[in-house]
Enzyme design. Structure first.
Site, PDB file in Angstrom:
ATOM      1  N   GLN A 163       0.819  -1.209   0.000  1.00 26.89           N
ATOM      2  CA  GLN A 163       0.000   0.000   0.000  1.00 26.89           C
ATOM      3  C   GLN A 163       0.858   1.267   0.000  1.00 26.89           C
ATOM      4  OE1 GLN A 163      -2.722   1.285   3.502  1.00 26.89           O
ATOM      5  NE2 GLN A 163      -4.053   0.820   1.761  1.00 26.89           N
ATOM      6  N   HIS A 188       0.489   5.088   0.698  1.00 26.76           N
ATOM      7  CA  HIS A 188      -0.459   6.044   1.279  1.00 26.76           C
ATOM      8  C   HIS A 188      -0.410   7.304   0.429  1.00 26.76           C
ATOM      9  CE1 HIS A 188      -2.554   8.601   4.080  1.00 26.76           C
ATOM     10  NE2 HIS A 188      -2.803   7.560   4.854  1.00 26.76           N
ATOM     11  N   HIS A 218       3.593   2.410   2.654  1.00 30.01           N
ATOM     12  CA  HIS A 218       2.956   2.520   3.953  1.00 30.01           C
ATOM     13  C   HIS A 218       2.670   1.190   4.626  1.00 30.01           C
ATOM     14  CE1 HIS A 218       0.590   4.348   7.068  1.00 30.01           C
ATOM     15  NE2 HIS A 218      -0.541   3.813   6.672  1.00 30.01           N
ATOM     16  N   GLU A 276       0.624  -7.070  11.001  1.00 32.82           N
ATOM     17  CA  GLU A 276       1.024  -6.697   9.650  1.00 32.82           C
ATOM     18  C   GLU A 276       1.940  -7.737   8.999  1.00 32.82           C
ATOM     19  OE1 GLU A 276       1.912  -2.532   9.286  1.00 32.82           O
ATOM     20  OE2 GLU A 276       2.706  -2.803   7.258  1.00 32.82           O
ATOM     21  N   ARG A 279      -5.748  -2.375   1.798  1.00 31.48           N
ATOM     22  CA  ARG A 279      -6.297  -2.228   3.152  1.00 31.48           C
ATOM     23  C   ARG A 279      -7.017  -0.893   3.299  1.00 31.48           C
ATOM     24  NH1 ARG A 279      -4.655   0.442   7.957  1.00 31.48           N
ATOM     25  NH2 ARG A 279      -2.671   1.093   7.063  1.00 31.48           N
TER      26      ARG A 279
HETATM   27  C1  LIG Z   1       2.739   6.130  10.405  1.00 28.32           C
HETATM   28  C2  LIG Z   1       1.685   5.071  10.449  1.00 28.32           C
HETATM   29  C3  LIG Z   1       0.372   5.389  10.787  1.00 28.32           C
HETATM   30  C4  LIG Z   1      -0.617   4.409  10.829  1.00 28.32           C
HETATM   31  N1  LIG Z   1      -1.897   4.750  11.162  1.00 28.32           N
HETATM   32  C5  LIG Z   1      -2.847   3.792  11.249  1.00 28.32           C
HETATM   33  C6  LIG Z   1      -4.173   4.098  11.662  1.00 28.32           C
HETATM   34  O1  LIG Z   1      -4.499   5.241  11.991  1.00 28.32           O
HETATM   35  N2  LIG Z   1      -5.087   3.104  11.713  1.00 28.32           N
HETATM   36  C7  LIG Z   1      -4.772   1.819  11.389  1.00 28.32           C
HETATM   37  O2  LIG Z   1      -5.642   0.960  11.462  1.00 28.32           O
HETATM   38  N3  LIG Z   1      -3.516   1.499  11.006  1.00 28.32           N
HETATM   39  C8  LIG Z   1      -2.548   2.450  10.942  1.00 28.32           C
HETATM   40  N4  LIG Z   1      -1.277   2.095  10.562  1.00 28.32           N
HETATM   41  C9  LIG Z   1      -0.950   0.684  10.386  1.00 28.32           C
HETATM   42  C10 LIG Z   1      -0.813   0.007  11.735  1.00 28.32           C
HETATM   43  O3  LIG Z   1      -0.328   0.927  12.683  1.00 28.32           O
HETATM   44  C11 LIG Z   1       0.143  -1.172  11.698  1.00 28.32           C
HETATM   45  O4  LIG Z   1      -0.165  -2.019  10.632  1.00 28.32           O
HETATM   46  C12 LIG Z   1       0.060  -1.986  12.990  1.00 28.32           C
HETATM   47  O5  LIG Z   1       0.181  -1.146  14.111  1.00 28.32           O
HETATM   48  C13 LIG Z   1       1.119  -3.073  13.032  1.00 28.32           C
HETATM   49  O6  LIG Z   1       1.113  -3.687  14.294  1.00 28.32           O
HETATM   50  P1  LIG Z   1       1.949  -5.011  14.558  1.00 28.32           P
HETATM   51  O7  LIG Z   1       1.669  -5.401  15.957  1.00 28.32           O
HETATM   52  O8  LIG Z   1       1.671  -5.995  13.492  1.00 28.32           O
HETATM   53  O9  LIG Z   1       3.476  -4.590  14.373  1.00 28.32           O
HETATM   54  P2  LIG Z   1       4.384  -3.371  14.944  1.00 28.32           P
HETATM   55  O10 LIG Z   1       3.637  -2.408  15.770  1.00 28.32           O
HETATM   56  O11 LIG Z   1       5.147  -2.865  13.780  1.00 28.32           O
HETATM   57  O12 LIG Z   1       5.368  -4.140  15.920  1.00 28.32           O
HETATM   58  C14 LIG Z   1       6.347  -5.027  15.478  1.00 28.32           C
HETATM   59  C15 LIG Z   1       7.124  -5.548  16.677  1.00 28.32           C
HETATM   60  O13 LIG Z   1       8.004  -6.568  16.263  1.00 28.32           O
HETATM   61  C16 LIG Z   1       9.274  -6.379  16.851  1.00 28.32           C
HETATM   62  N5  LIG Z   1      10.271  -7.004  15.979  1.00 28.32           N
HETATM   63  C17 LIG Z   1      10.352  -6.956  14.640  1.00 28.32           C
HETATM   64  N6  LIG Z   1      11.397  -7.674  14.210  1.00 28.32           N
HETATM   65  C18 LIG Z   1      11.982  -8.194  15.308  1.00 28.32           C
HETATM   66  C19 LIG Z   1      13.107  -9.021  15.523  1.00 28.32           C
HETATM   67  N7  LIG Z   1      13.870  -9.476  14.525  1.00 28.32           N
HETATM   68  N8  LIG Z   1      13.430  -9.328  16.794  1.00 28.32           N
HETATM   69  C20 LIG Z   1      12.702  -8.872  17.836  1.00 28.32           C
HETATM   70  N9  LIG Z   1      11.615  -8.097  17.681  1.00 28.32           N
HETATM   71  C21 LIG Z   1      11.272  -7.768  16.440  1.00 28.32           C
HETATM   72  C22 LIG Z   1       9.406  -4.879  16.980  1.00 28.32           C
HETATM   73  O14 LIG Z   1      10.358  -4.546  17.962  1.00 28.32           O
HETATM   74  C23 LIG Z   1       7.981  -4.493  17.377  1.00 28.32           C
HETATM   75  O15 LIG Z   1       7.828  -4.658  18.760  1.00 28.32           O
HETATM   76  C24 LIG Z   1      -0.282   3.072  10.515  1.00 28.32           C
HETATM   77  C25 LIG Z   1       1.022   2.757  10.186  1.00 28.32           C
HETATM   78  C26 LIG Z   1       1.997   3.729  10.129  1.00 28.32           C
HETATM   79  C27 LIG Z   1       3.384   3.333   9.716  1.00 28.32           C
END
Ligand SMILES: Cc1cc2nc3c(=O)[nH]c(=O)nc-3n(C[C@H](O)[C@H](O)[C@H](O)COP(=O)(O)OP(=O)(O)OC[C@H]3O[C@@H](n4cnc5c(N)ncnc54)[C@H](O)[C@@H]3O)c2cc1C
Length: 588
Positions: A241, A243, A354, A388, A399
């Site tokens: 995606q 943005h 994004h 994600e 998305r």
């Molecule tokens: C700027 C921005 C704004 C957004 N706004 C929105 C919104 O308003 N609404 C919405 O629905 N979505 C939004 N999104 C999308 C959404 O925020 C994300 O898709 C979602 O928060 C991802 O969550 P997650 O738990 O999958 O991963 P993340 O929050 O990315 O966490 C990944 C975790 O994995 C850990 N990790 C990764 N690799 C390793 C490794 N090798 N060893 C140890 N730890 C590791 C990291 O330390 C982290 O703790 C936004 C995204 C961005 C970038």
């Protein structure tokens, strides 16, 4: 490798973003002994950057229901989303948002005290009729509020955290069971084996593949690459995606909420051009549609600025009060990074990478599913993925804004519940697969190689530029084929790269080298999957195949690392209880 220290837990959760933390909370509350590993302090995970909000048909400002939300999500996915998972997510949304409120998330409020809900792209009432107000925000810092609340709940539930530990690889035995992972403590550089009866991958997305991106430095797709190396194919990686509104030239996000609150885009002629591309939804059409429209305006010579290379997002007509109340973070970012105070003048914007729609294939319980010896798909025992890094798939080819924060909460919880069930039947740890430990350690020691070689930084910059130029918003066969060649060359060059600093103590260069290896694996997955898909669907826009082709391409891609092999599997068109939404032309 017998002397590596070992720790044992019931469950290992890799990643402390919203997905990992929601799952960990479920596990800890279910009396499981759970470890969460994160390469950064948990509240620095990318979830913290989420701005606009989380979707749920609460109906606080207008009559809404989950079935409208489901329709929008299926349509937004360009019919590539699995309808059973989408129904499950949209139905669960309202309760889980209220639950977040009870966990302490300070949502913005209406006058009557209920949660404020704003308009977001691709959201409608009555199956495509009027614009819906369905996105629940905490101003424009929703992810920040959610992540902190979830972290605190986990502390209360006594989840064990390994902060600033980097996971190198998953450990799997020859029968395909997940046994935990090998990690290094970033501070000391020392390895540690974390053994677990069940492992969840929640490592987030990989938009760092592109030069211009909204994503944090840490979003390097580590978990996806670990899955690939463990022999698990990745699903739908061609769908990236972009943005529509990153700050031009930098990529930092200006949330869709800016348009949800009434902002709109203009070109160099001052024209509100989205009226031409999406006469009905205009600036709140789906993200893929708006990104392509901006790109076309700029390429038709109607871009703004001295280089005519961006468009403008106009907000000043909303007034200082609304901007300060609803979009305070955006105002700050625009002033700091674009030198434009949106209260007075428009913000220069351009599409920016994004979000990763593809990822590790799972079912709606968060179980990782993979073809067994090229036969039908089965759950990989003990292995789960959410957020994600996973592809469940609720987002399909595109998305909708506000659906990712929902996805991580809904499927984080579901995976936690299923892992608790798994533990009931798998009460003991399986013997460690020493061969897998040796393989993971070899990845580490490879970087101890001395001598001259290319630098990791340089290769990383080249990779991100290559992806932008050859696998960006618009795609074409010759460009993609060239992209495959270029990425393959970079992968080869990486094998001869060396580090200048071989010390163990807080050696971030060593971590970045491991991350670049992961990015390279994902780049290959992305270009190969994109080059093969001969149609345009959602975020995958082919100039040479401009139409969606349901007859041949209504199917998920599965890319395997070995031999860059591609397979396909059907989309689950059947919801759990309601009638399916059959594919039709997608207009906004
Ligand atoms: C700027 C921005 C704004 C957004 N706004 C929105 C919104 O308003 N609404 C919405 O629905 N979505 C939004 N999104 C999308 C959404 O925020 C994300 O898709 C979602 O928060 C991802 O969550 P997650 O738990 O999958 O991963 P993340 O929050 O990315 O966490 C990944 C975790 O994995 C850990 N990790 C990764 N690799 C390793 C490794 N090798 N060893 C140890 N730890 C590791 C990291 O330390 C982290 O703790 C936004 C995204 C961005 C970038």
């Amino acid at each position: 490798m017998k002397n590596i220290p070992r720790r044992r837990f019931d469950c290992l959760v890799i990643g402390a973003g919203g997905g990992g933390l929601r799952a960990a909370l479920q596990l800890a509350q279910g009396e499981a002994h759970v470890a969460v590993v994160s390469k950064v302090f948990p509240t620095r995970s990318h979830t913290v950057a989420a701005q606009g909000g989380i979707n749920a048909a609460l109906g606080n400002t207008q009559p809404d229901n989950w079935h409208f939300h489901m329709y929008d999500t299926v349509k937004g996915s360009d019919y590539l989303g699995d309808q059973d998972a989408i129904e499950y997510m949209c139905r669960a949304a309202a309760n889980l948002v209220i639950e977040l409120e009870h966990y302490g998330v300070p949502f913005s409020r209406l006058e009557n005290g209920r949660i404020y809900q704003r308009a977001f792209g691709g959201q409608s009432l009555n199956y495509g009729a009027e614009q819906a107000m369905r996105t629940c925000p905490a101003a424009d810092r929703t992810g920040h509020a959610m992540l902190h609340a979830l972290y605190q709940q986990n502390l209360k539930a006594r989840t064990h955290f390994f902060d600033e530990f980097f996971v190198v690889d998953l450990l799997m035995d020859k029968d395909g069971y997940a046994l935990g992972a090998i990690v290094i403590e970033i501070e000391t550089g020392e390895p540690l084996i974390i053994e677990a009866k069940t492992t969840l991958v929640a490592t987030g997305g990989v938009a760092r593949l592109y030069r211009t991106t909204t994503n944090a430095m840490i979003n390097t797709g580590d978990g996806m690459a670990m899955a690939l190396r463990a022999g698990i194919p990745l699903q739908d990686m061609e769908f990236v995606q972009f943005h529509p509104t990153g700050i031009a030239g930098i990529g930092i996000l200006i949330t869709e909420a800016a348009r949800g609150e009434g902002g709109y885009l203009i070109n160099a002629e001052g024209e509100r051009f989205m009226e031409r591309y999406a006469p009905h939804a205009k600036d709140l059409a789906s993200r893929d549609v708006v990104s392509r429209s901006i790109y076309e305006e700029v390429h038709a010579g109607r871009g703004c600025g001295p280089k005519k290379d961006h468009v403008l997002l106009k907000l000043d007509h909303l007034g200082a009060e609304t901007i300060n109340k609803r979009l305070p973070g955006i105002r700050e970012s625009a002033i700091r990074f674009a030198h434009a105070d949106p209260v007075e003048k428009p913000i220069p914007v351009y599409p920016t990478a994004h979000y990763t729609m593809g990822g590790i294939p799972t079912n709606r319980f968060g179980q990782v599913v993979a073809p067994v010896h090229t036969g039908p798909e089965e759950a990989v025992p003990g292995l789960y993925a959410v957020g994600e890094c996973a592809c469940v798939s609720v987002h399909g080819a595109n998305r909708l804004g506000g659906n990712s924060l929902l996805d991580i909460i809904v499927f984080g919880r579901a995976a936690g519940n299923h892992m608790l069930e798994y533990l009931k039947e798998n009460r003991s740890h399986r013997p460690m697969a020493e061969a897998a430990v040796d393989r993971a350690m070899a990845r580490l020691t490879r970087w101890d190689k001395q001598g001259e070689g290319e630098s990791v930084d340089k290769l990383c910059d080249e990779l991100r530029l290559t992806m932008e130029d050859y696998c960006g918003v618009f795609r074409k066969q010759d460009l993609l084929d060239e992209g495959i060649k270029k990425v393959t060359k970079l992968v080869e060059r990486l094998q001869h790269a060396t580090l200048r600093d071989h010390s163990r103590i807080f050696n971030t260069a060593r971590i970045e080298a491991l991350e670049l290896e992961n990015l390279m694996d994902i780049a290959l997955a992305t270009v190969h999957s994109a080059a093969a898909r001969h149609e345009s669907r959602g975020a995958h826009s082919r100039l040479d195949y401009p139409k969606r082709d349901d007859r041949n391409w209504l199917k998920h891609t599965l890319y395997s690392r070995e031999g860059n092999k591609l397979d396909y599997k059907p989309v689950r068109m059947k919801p759990l209880t309601v009638e399916p939404f059959p594919p039709k032309e997608r207009v906004y």
